[in-house]
Write a protein that holds these residues in place. Sequence first.
Motif, PDB file in Angstrom:
ATOM      1  N   GLY A   1      -9.273  -0.984   5.711  1.00 14.20           N
ATOM      2  CA  GLY A   1     -10.213  -1.640   6.613  1.00 14.20           C
ATOM      3  C   GLY A   1      -9.514  -2.234   7.829  1.00 14.20           C
ATOM      4  N   GLY A   2      -8.213  -2.430   7.718  1.00  9.10           N
ATOM      5  CA  GLY A   2      -7.486  -3.053   8.815  1.00  9.10           C
ATOM      6  C   GLY A   2      -6.460  -2.126   9.460  1.00  9.10           C
TER       7      GLY A   2
ATOM      8  N   THR B   1      -6.128   1.391  -4.804  1.00  8.05           N
ATOM      9  CA  THR B   1      -6.527   1.645  -3.406  1.00  8.05           C
ATOM     10  C   THR B   1      -6.916   0.317  -2.757  1.00  8.05           C
ATOM     11  OG1 THR B   1      -8.897   1.985  -3.882  1.00  8.05           O
ATOM     12  CG2 THR B   1      -7.481   3.922  -3.960  1.00  8.05           C
TER      13      THR B   1
ATOM     14  N   ASN C   1     -11.855   7.731  -1.136  1.00  8.43           N
ATOM     15  CA  ASN C   1     -12.947   8.635  -0.741  1.00  8.43           C
ATOM     16  C   ASN C   1     -12.707  10.062  -1.277  1.00  8.43           C
ATOM     17  OD1 ASN C   1     -14.248  10.649   1.178  1.00  8.43           O
ATOM     18  ND2 ASN C   1     -15.184   8.735   1.851  1.00  8.43           N
TER      19      ASN C   1
ATOM     20  N   GLU D   1     -20.171   7.121   1.646  1.00  7.93           N
ATOM     21  CA  GLU D   1     -19.787   8.281   0.836  1.00  7.93           C
ATOM     22  C   GLU D   1     -20.938   8.691  -0.083  1.00  7.93           C
ATOM     23  OE1 GLU D   1     -16.276   7.849  -1.657  1.00  7.93           O
ATOM     24  OE2 GLU D   1     -16.369   9.954  -2.222  1.00  7.93           O
TER      25      GLU D   1
ATOM     26  N   GLY E   1     -11.445   2.503   8.044  1.00  6.83           N
ATOM     27  CA  GLY E   1     -12.347   1.796   7.117  1.00  6.83           C
ATOM     28  C   GLY E   1     -13.309   0.879   7.864  1.00  6.83           C
TER      29      GLY E   1
ATOM     30  N   GLY F   1      -7.827   1.397   1.125  1.00  6.72           N
ATOM     31  CA  GLY F   1      -9.213   1.504   0.656  1.00  6.72           C
ATOM     32  C   GLY F   1      -9.865   2.862   0.864  1.00  6.72           C
TER      33      GLY F   1
ATOM     34  N   GLY G   1     -17.680   1.766   3.227  1.00  5.51           N
ATOM     35  CA  GLY G   1     -17.102   3.054   2.842  1.00  5.51           C
ATOM     36  C   GLY G   1     -17.769   3.705   1.637  1.00  5.51           C
TER      37      GLY G   1
ATOM     38  N   HIS H   1       0.837  -1.220   0.000  1.00  8.78           N
ATOM     39  CA  HIS H   1       0.000   0.000   0.000  1.00  8.78           C
ATOM     40  C   HIS H   1       0.865   1.262   0.000  1.00  8.78           C
ATOM     41  CE1 HIS H   1      -4.080  -1.509   0.240  1.00  8.78           C
ATOM     42  NE2 HIS H   1      -3.823  -2.269   1.282  1.00  8.78           N
TER      43      HIS H   1
ATOM     44  N   ASP I   1     -17.360   0.682   7.823  1.00  5.56           N
ATOM     45  CA  ASP I   1     -18.119  -0.568   7.640  1.00  5.56           C
ATOM     46  C   ASP I   1     -19.132  -0.762   8.771  1.00  5.56           C
ATOM     47  OD1 ASP I   1     -16.648  -1.119   5.352  1.00  5.56           O
ATOM     48  OD2 ASP I   1     -15.138  -2.277   6.425  1.00  5.56           O
TER      49      ASP I   1
ATOM     50  N   ASP J   1      -6.963  -3.960  -2.260  1.00  2.06           N
ATOM     51  CA  ASP J   1      -5.912  -4.967  -2.149  1.00  2.06           C
ATOM     52  C   ASP J   1      -5.670  -5.541  -3.541  1.00  2.06           C
ATOM     53  OD1 ASP J   1      -5.864  -4.442   0.481  1.00  2.06           O
ATOM     54  OD2 ASP J   1      -6.969  -6.233   1.099  1.00  2.06           O
TER      55      ASP J   1
HETATM   56  O1  KG4 Z   1      -7.373  -1.550   1.348  1.00  2.00           O
HETATM   57  P1  KG4 Z   1      -8.661  -2.286   1.408  1.00  2.00           P
HETATM   58  O2  KG4 Z   1      -9.297  -2.736   0.116  1.00  2.00           O
HETATM   59  O3  KG4 Z   1      -8.540  -3.571   2.285  1.00  2.00           O
HETATM   60  C1  KG4 Z   1      -7.843  -3.611   3.481  1.00  2.00           C
HETATM   61  O4  KG4 Z   1      -6.615  -3.886   3.442  1.00  2.00           O
HETATM   62  O5  KG4 Z   1      -8.488  -3.342   4.522  1.00  2.00           O
HETATM   63  O6  KG4 Z   1      -9.686  -1.376   2.230  1.00  2.00           O
HETATM   64  C2  KG4 Z   1     -11.030  -1.724   2.429  1.00  2.00           C
HETATM   65  C3  KG4 Z   1     -11.653  -0.673   3.344  1.00  2.00           C
HETATM   66  C4  KG4 Z   1     -13.084  -1.040   3.777  1.00  2.00           C
HETATM   67  O7  KG4 Z   1     -13.192  -0.815   5.163  1.00  2.00           O
HETATM   68  C5  KG4 Z   1     -13.931  -0.057   2.986  1.00  2.00           C
HETATM   69  O8  KG4 Z   1     -15.158   0.274   3.620  1.00  2.00           O
HETATM   70  C6  KG4 Z   1     -13.024   1.144   2.872  1.00  2.00           C
HETATM   71  O9  KG4 Z   1     -11.736   0.586   2.671  1.00  2.00           O
HETATM   72  N1  KG4 Z   1     -13.387   2.008   1.744  1.00  2.00           N
HETATM   73  C7  KG4 Z   1     -13.812   3.282   1.877  1.00  2.00           C
HETATM   74  C8  KG4 Z   1     -14.140   3.731   0.577  1.00  2.00           C
HETATM   75  N2  KG4 Z   1     -13.874   2.719  -0.312  1.00  2.00           N
HETATM   76  C9  KG4 Z   1     -13.410   1.666   0.433  1.00  2.00           C
HETATM   77  N3  KG4 Z   1     -13.959   4.057   2.966  1.00  2.00           N
HETATM   78  C10 KG4 Z   1     -14.437   5.311   2.773  1.00  2.00           C
HETATM   79  N4  KG4 Z   1     -14.778   5.805   1.561  1.00  2.00           N
HETATM   80  C11 KG4 Z   1     -14.654   5.063   0.439  1.00  2.00           C
HETATM   81  N5  KG4 Z   1     -14.991   5.551  -0.748  1.00  2.00           N
END
Ligand code: KG4
Length: 348
Positions: A144-145, A312, A284, A191, A170, A280, A187, A118, A174, A314
């Motif tokens: 998310g993590g 953005t 936004n 939004e 994140g 993730g 997320g 990332h 959720d 994974d």
């Molecule tokens: O990086 P990612 O795909 O997976 C992880 O490594 O966690 O991030 C996923 C997280 C989820 O919690 C999702 O709700 C959040 O990113 N997310 C957002 C948006 N798109 C994804 N949070 C806020 N606004 C968004 N547009």
Amino acid sequence: MLILGIETSCDDTGIALVEINSGVPINLLNLISSQVKIHAKYGGVVPYLAARYHEKNLYVLIEEAIKKHRHLKEALGLIAVTVGPGLGPSLLMGIVAAKLLSYSWQKPIIAVNHLEGHLFSPFLNDVFERPIFNLPFLCLLVSGGHTELVVVKGVGEYLVLGRTLDDACGEAFDKVARLLGLGYPGGPQIERLALEFKPNIKNQRPKLLFKPPMINSNNFNFSYSGLKTAVLYKIKSQKTNIENSYIAWHFQEAALMPLVKKTLAAVQKYDIKTIFVAGGVSANNRLKELFKEELEAKNLKIKIYFPDKILTQDNAAMIAYVGYLKYLKKKKNANNLEAIFAQPNLAL
Ligand code: KG4
Ligand code: ZN
């Protein structure tokens, strides 16, 4: 050099081919097989199910990569695989696939920390502006993590200034989405819903319904579990006439403001000229807007980069690229299959 990236840390299966040409990465293929629909009905990722679907999807995607590059086996220079952090059963699937390919094709293999993927993801941009390779930079990693503020001094040289003390940003999106009866992942839905709320005070921010957590704390840490609880109480206490879009807007403002404020405080304190925002939540648009507004308000001459939408999430392209950067540093270790094992709690 041609690199095959393999990413299975959570619920998305990722296979990518990245070619490095004079140090510059070219995205040849970045496949993601999403399991969102499978886990949606449980409101979160079920680890064993995720592993089963990785097992099902991995060879389909690897086969696609082989079709895409007719001489993949001959041309391949390196296999890069995520070893952590993440869900143990999920990580194991990608690692087994990577080790078997490395063994049967006799190719070097390198372990990659998902978070490092990332951190460096904007360097793979094709849509948004791609940064030139300059160190150090400050990365706000919000997913998310994870919610971390990291000074990247070099590959493998990280200074973590702060991180969340409880939930990740994140994760809060959720959880609040679930409270509002929206689907997973929350997320993008929050939004979208927040856009339906139109504050009626022109050119002025409305008074915030929720206090942005830790916004005035004298450190670079974050916290999101209290904000989620405050939203829950608000929803419970006002049974009638409360618009979900109003809650979504106010939650989003409170969740994003500490990210912006602390990131800008950190670049000023450490005199850094470049910010990356990754993970993730970096997709936004309100977050992008808030950064722009605050940089202008403070008259800061700082470059800020966000990853392309696909980066953005994974994905395996970011793993392939970091694998290459690490390989440059320690080629000798890249044939040791025993050095590759799942590390669910790996940190930066
Ligand atoms: O990086 P990612 O795909 O997976 C992880 O490594 O966690 O991030 C996923 C997280 C989820 O919690 C999702 O709700 C959040 O990113 N997310 C957002 C948006 N798109 C994804 N949070 C806020 N606004 C968004 N547009
Ligand atoms: Zn991630």
